[in-house]
Write a protein that holds these residues in place. Structure first.
Motif, mmCIF file in Angstrom:
data_model
loop_
_atom_site.group_PDB
_atom_site.id
_atom_site.type_symbol
_atom_site.label_atom_id
_atom_site.label_comp_id
_atom_site.label_asym_id
_atom_site.label_seq_id
_atom_site.Cartn_x
_atom_site.Cartn_y
_atom_site.Cartn_z
ATOM 1 N N SER A 197 0.838 -1.212 0.000
ATOM 2 C CA SER A 197 0.000 0.000 0.000
ATOM 3 C C SER A 197 0.869 1.256 0.000
ATOM 4 C CB SER A 197 -0.957 0.011 1.195
ATOM 5 O OG SER A 197 -1.832 -1.091 1.130
ATOM 6 N N ASP A 198 1.915 1.201 -0.802
ATOM 7 C CA ASP A 198 2.892 2.288 -0.928
ATOM 8 C C ASP A 198 2.468 3.180 -2.096
ATOM 9 O OD1 ASP A 198 5.119 3.899 -1.279
ATOM 10 O OD2 ASP A 198 6.520 2.234 -1.598
ATOM 11 N N SER A 199 1.610 4.159 -1.794
ATOM 12 C CA SER A 199 1.040 4.974 -2.875
ATOM 13 C C SER A 199 2.107 5.784 -3.604
ATOM 14 C CB SER A 199 -0.062 5.892 -2.345
ATOM 15 O OG SER A 199 0.445 6.768 -1.358
ATOM 16 N N ASP A 200 3.117 6.282 -2.896
ATOM 17 C CA ASP A 200 4.186 7.020 -3.567
ATOM 18 C C ASP A 200 5.004 6.092 -4.463
ATOM 19 O OD1 ASP A 200 3.504 9.472 -2.406
ATOM 20 O OD2 ASP A 200 4.751 9.088 -0.658
ATOM 21 N N GLY A 201 5.227 4.869 -4.008
ATOM 22 C CA GLY A 201 5.929 3.879 -4.824
ATOM 23 C C GLY A 201 5.138 3.517 -6.071
ATOM 24 N N ILE A 202 3.843 3.400 -5.933
ATOM 25 C CA ILE A 202 2.972 3.121 -7.079
ATOM 26 C C ILE A 202 3.062 4.259 -8.086
ATOM 27 C CG2 ILE A 202 0.551 2.886 -7.808
ATOM 28 C CD1 ILE A 202 0.103 1.440 -5.040
ATOM 29 N N ASP A 203 2.977 5.491 -7.599
ATOM 30 C CA ASP A 203 3.069 6.656 -8.486
ATOM 31 C C ASP A 203 4.415 6.694 -9.208
ATOM 32 O OD1 ASP A 203 0.533 7.426 -7.680
ATOM 33 O OD2 ASP A 203 1.262 8.976 -6.297
ATOM 34 N N LEU A 204 5.497 6.409 -8.472
ATOM 35 C CA LEU A 204 6.817 6.432 -9.086
ATOM 36 C C LEU A 204 6.961 5.326 -10.123
ATOM 37 C CD1 LEU A 204 9.633 7.544 -9.417
ATOM 38 C CD2 LEU A 204 10.301 6.338 -7.311
ATOM 39 N N CYS A 205 6.473 4.129 -9.826
ATOM 40 C CA CYS A 205 6.519 3.042 -10.818
ATOM 41 C C CYS A 205 5.748 3.422 -12.077
ATOM 42 C CB CYS A 205 5.939 1.754 -10.230
ATOM 43 S SG CYS A 205 7.033 0.892 -9.098
ATOM 44 N N ASN A 206 4.568 3.975 -11.897
ATOM 45 C CA ASN A 206 3.770 4.381 -13.060
ATOM 46 C C ASN A 206 4.500 5.441 -13.872
ATOM 47 O OD1 ASN A 206 1.596 2.605 -12.758
ATOM 48 N ND2 ASN A 206 0.642 3.919 -11.247
ATOM 49 N N ALA A 207 5.178 6.366 -13.192
ATOM 50 C CA ALA A 207 5.960 7.388 -13.901
ATOM 51 C C ALA A 207 7.125 6.736 -14.651
ATOM 52 C CB ALA A 207 6.473 8.438 -12.923
ATOM 53 N N LEU A 208 7.806 5.788 -14.001
ATOM 54 C CA LEU A 208 8.929 5.102 -14.649
ATOM 55 C C LEU A 208 8.490 4.330 -15.891
ATOM 56 C CD1 LEU A 208 10.768 3.814 -11.461
ATOM 57 C CD2 LEU A 208 11.684 5.457 -13.127
ATOM 58 N N LEU A 209 7.275 3.820 -15.861
ATOM 59 C CA LEU A 209 6.762 3.067 -17.009
ATOM 60 C C LEU A 209 6.393 3.962 -18.189
ATOM 61 C CD1 LEU A 209 4.672 0.389 -15.109
ATOM 62 C CD2 LEU A 209 6.779 -0.003 -16.428
ATOM 63 N N THR A 210 6.366 5.279 -17.982
ATOM 64 C CA THR A 210 6.040 6.188 -19.084
ATOM 65 C C THR A 210 7.285 6.624 -19.855
ATOM 66 O OG1 THR A 210 6.186 8.250 -17.800
ATOM 67 C CG2 THR A 210 4.042 7.104 -17.833
ATOM 68 N N ILE A 211 8.473 6.315 -19.306
ATOM 69 C CA ILE A 211 9.714 6.696 -19.990
ATOM 70 C C ILE A 211 10.419 5.441 -20.500
ATOM 71 C CG2 ILE A 211 9.951 8.857 -18.697
ATOM 72 C CD1 ILE A 211 12.049 7.510 -16.932
ATOM 73 N N THR A 212 11.332 5.621 -21.423
ATOM 74 C CA THR A 212 12.018 4.483 -22.026
ATOM 75 C C THR A 212 13.027 3.865 -21.056
ATOM 76 O OG1 THR A 212 13.842 5.793 -22.916
ATOM 77 C CG2 THR A 212 11.855 5.578 -24.308
ATOM 78 N N GLU A 213 13.473 2.669 -21.373
ATOM 79 C CA GLU A 213 14.486 2.007 -20.560
ATOM 80 C C GLU A 213 15.775 2.827 -20.524
ATOM 81 O OE1 GLU A 213 17.056 -2.104 -20.544
ATOM 82 O OE2 GLU A 213 14.969 -2.218 -21.187
ATOM 83 N N SER A 214 16.139 3.393 -21.647
ATOM 84 C CA SER A 214 17.326 4.236 -21.706
ATOM 85 C C SER A 214 17.178 5.442 -20.779
ATOM 86 C CB SER A 214 17.580 4.694 -23.145
ATOM 87 O OG SER A 214 18.687 5.555 -23.198
ATOM 88 N N MET A 215 15.988 6.027 -20.750
ATOM 89 C CA MET A 215 15.738 7.160 -19.866
ATOM 90 C C MET A 215 15.773 6.726 -18.403
ATOM 91 S SD MET A 215 12.688 8.830 -22.089
ATOM 92 C CE MET A 215 12.612 10.557 -21.667
ATOM 93 N N ARG A 216 15.280 5.518 -18.118
ATOM 94 C CA ARG A 216 15.342 5.005 -16.746
ATOM 95 C C ARG A 216 16.795 4.790 -16.333
ATOM 96 N NH1 ARG A 216 10.566 2.157 -18.524
ATOM 97 N NH2 ARG A 216 11.763 0.277 -18.993
ATOM 98 N N HIS A 217 17.626 4.324 -17.254
ATOM 99 C CA HIS A 217 19.047 4.147 -16.966
ATOM 100 C C HIS A 217 19.695 5.511 -16.694
ATOM 101 C CE1 HIS A 217 22.927 2.231 -16.883
ATOM 102 N NE2 HIS A 217 23.381 3.149 -17.712
#
Length: 87
Positions: free
Chosen positions: A50-70
């Motif tokens: 129930s980590d709402s900030d973690g959920i938000d961050l994961c969803n944000a990470l999924l909107t950018i490319t793998e290269s951008m995550r790196h």
């Protein structure tokens, strides 16, 4: 969401109590496993906790490319980032 906006979310997430090692996103934020399947794994972990900030961050990470995550991972840890050229 831009890489910079996502980076700011990650910094705020780290600043939260008990998140100094990456919290629900440890394998992405601390270990550098930036592949989509790792982010999805962390999303499930955040949901379980129930980590709402973690959920938000994961969803944000999924909107950018793998290269951008790196790039974000490197920036977060002060590591020089050099985009890999396609061969």
């Amino acid at each position: 969401m831009t890489t910079q906006q996502t980076l700011e979310l990650a910094r705020k997430y780290y600043a939260k109590e008990d998140n100094s090692c990456g919290g629900s996103l440890h394998i992405v934020l601390d270990d550098g496993n930036v592949e989509e399947e790792s982010v999805c794994f962390c999303l499930k972990e955040a949901q379980t906790r129930s980590d709402s900030d973690g959920i938000d961050l994961c969803n944000a990470l999924l909107t950018i490319t793998e290269s951008m995550r790196h790039e974000l991972y490197c920036e977060l840890h002060g590591i020089p980032w050099y985009p890999q050229e396609k061969e």
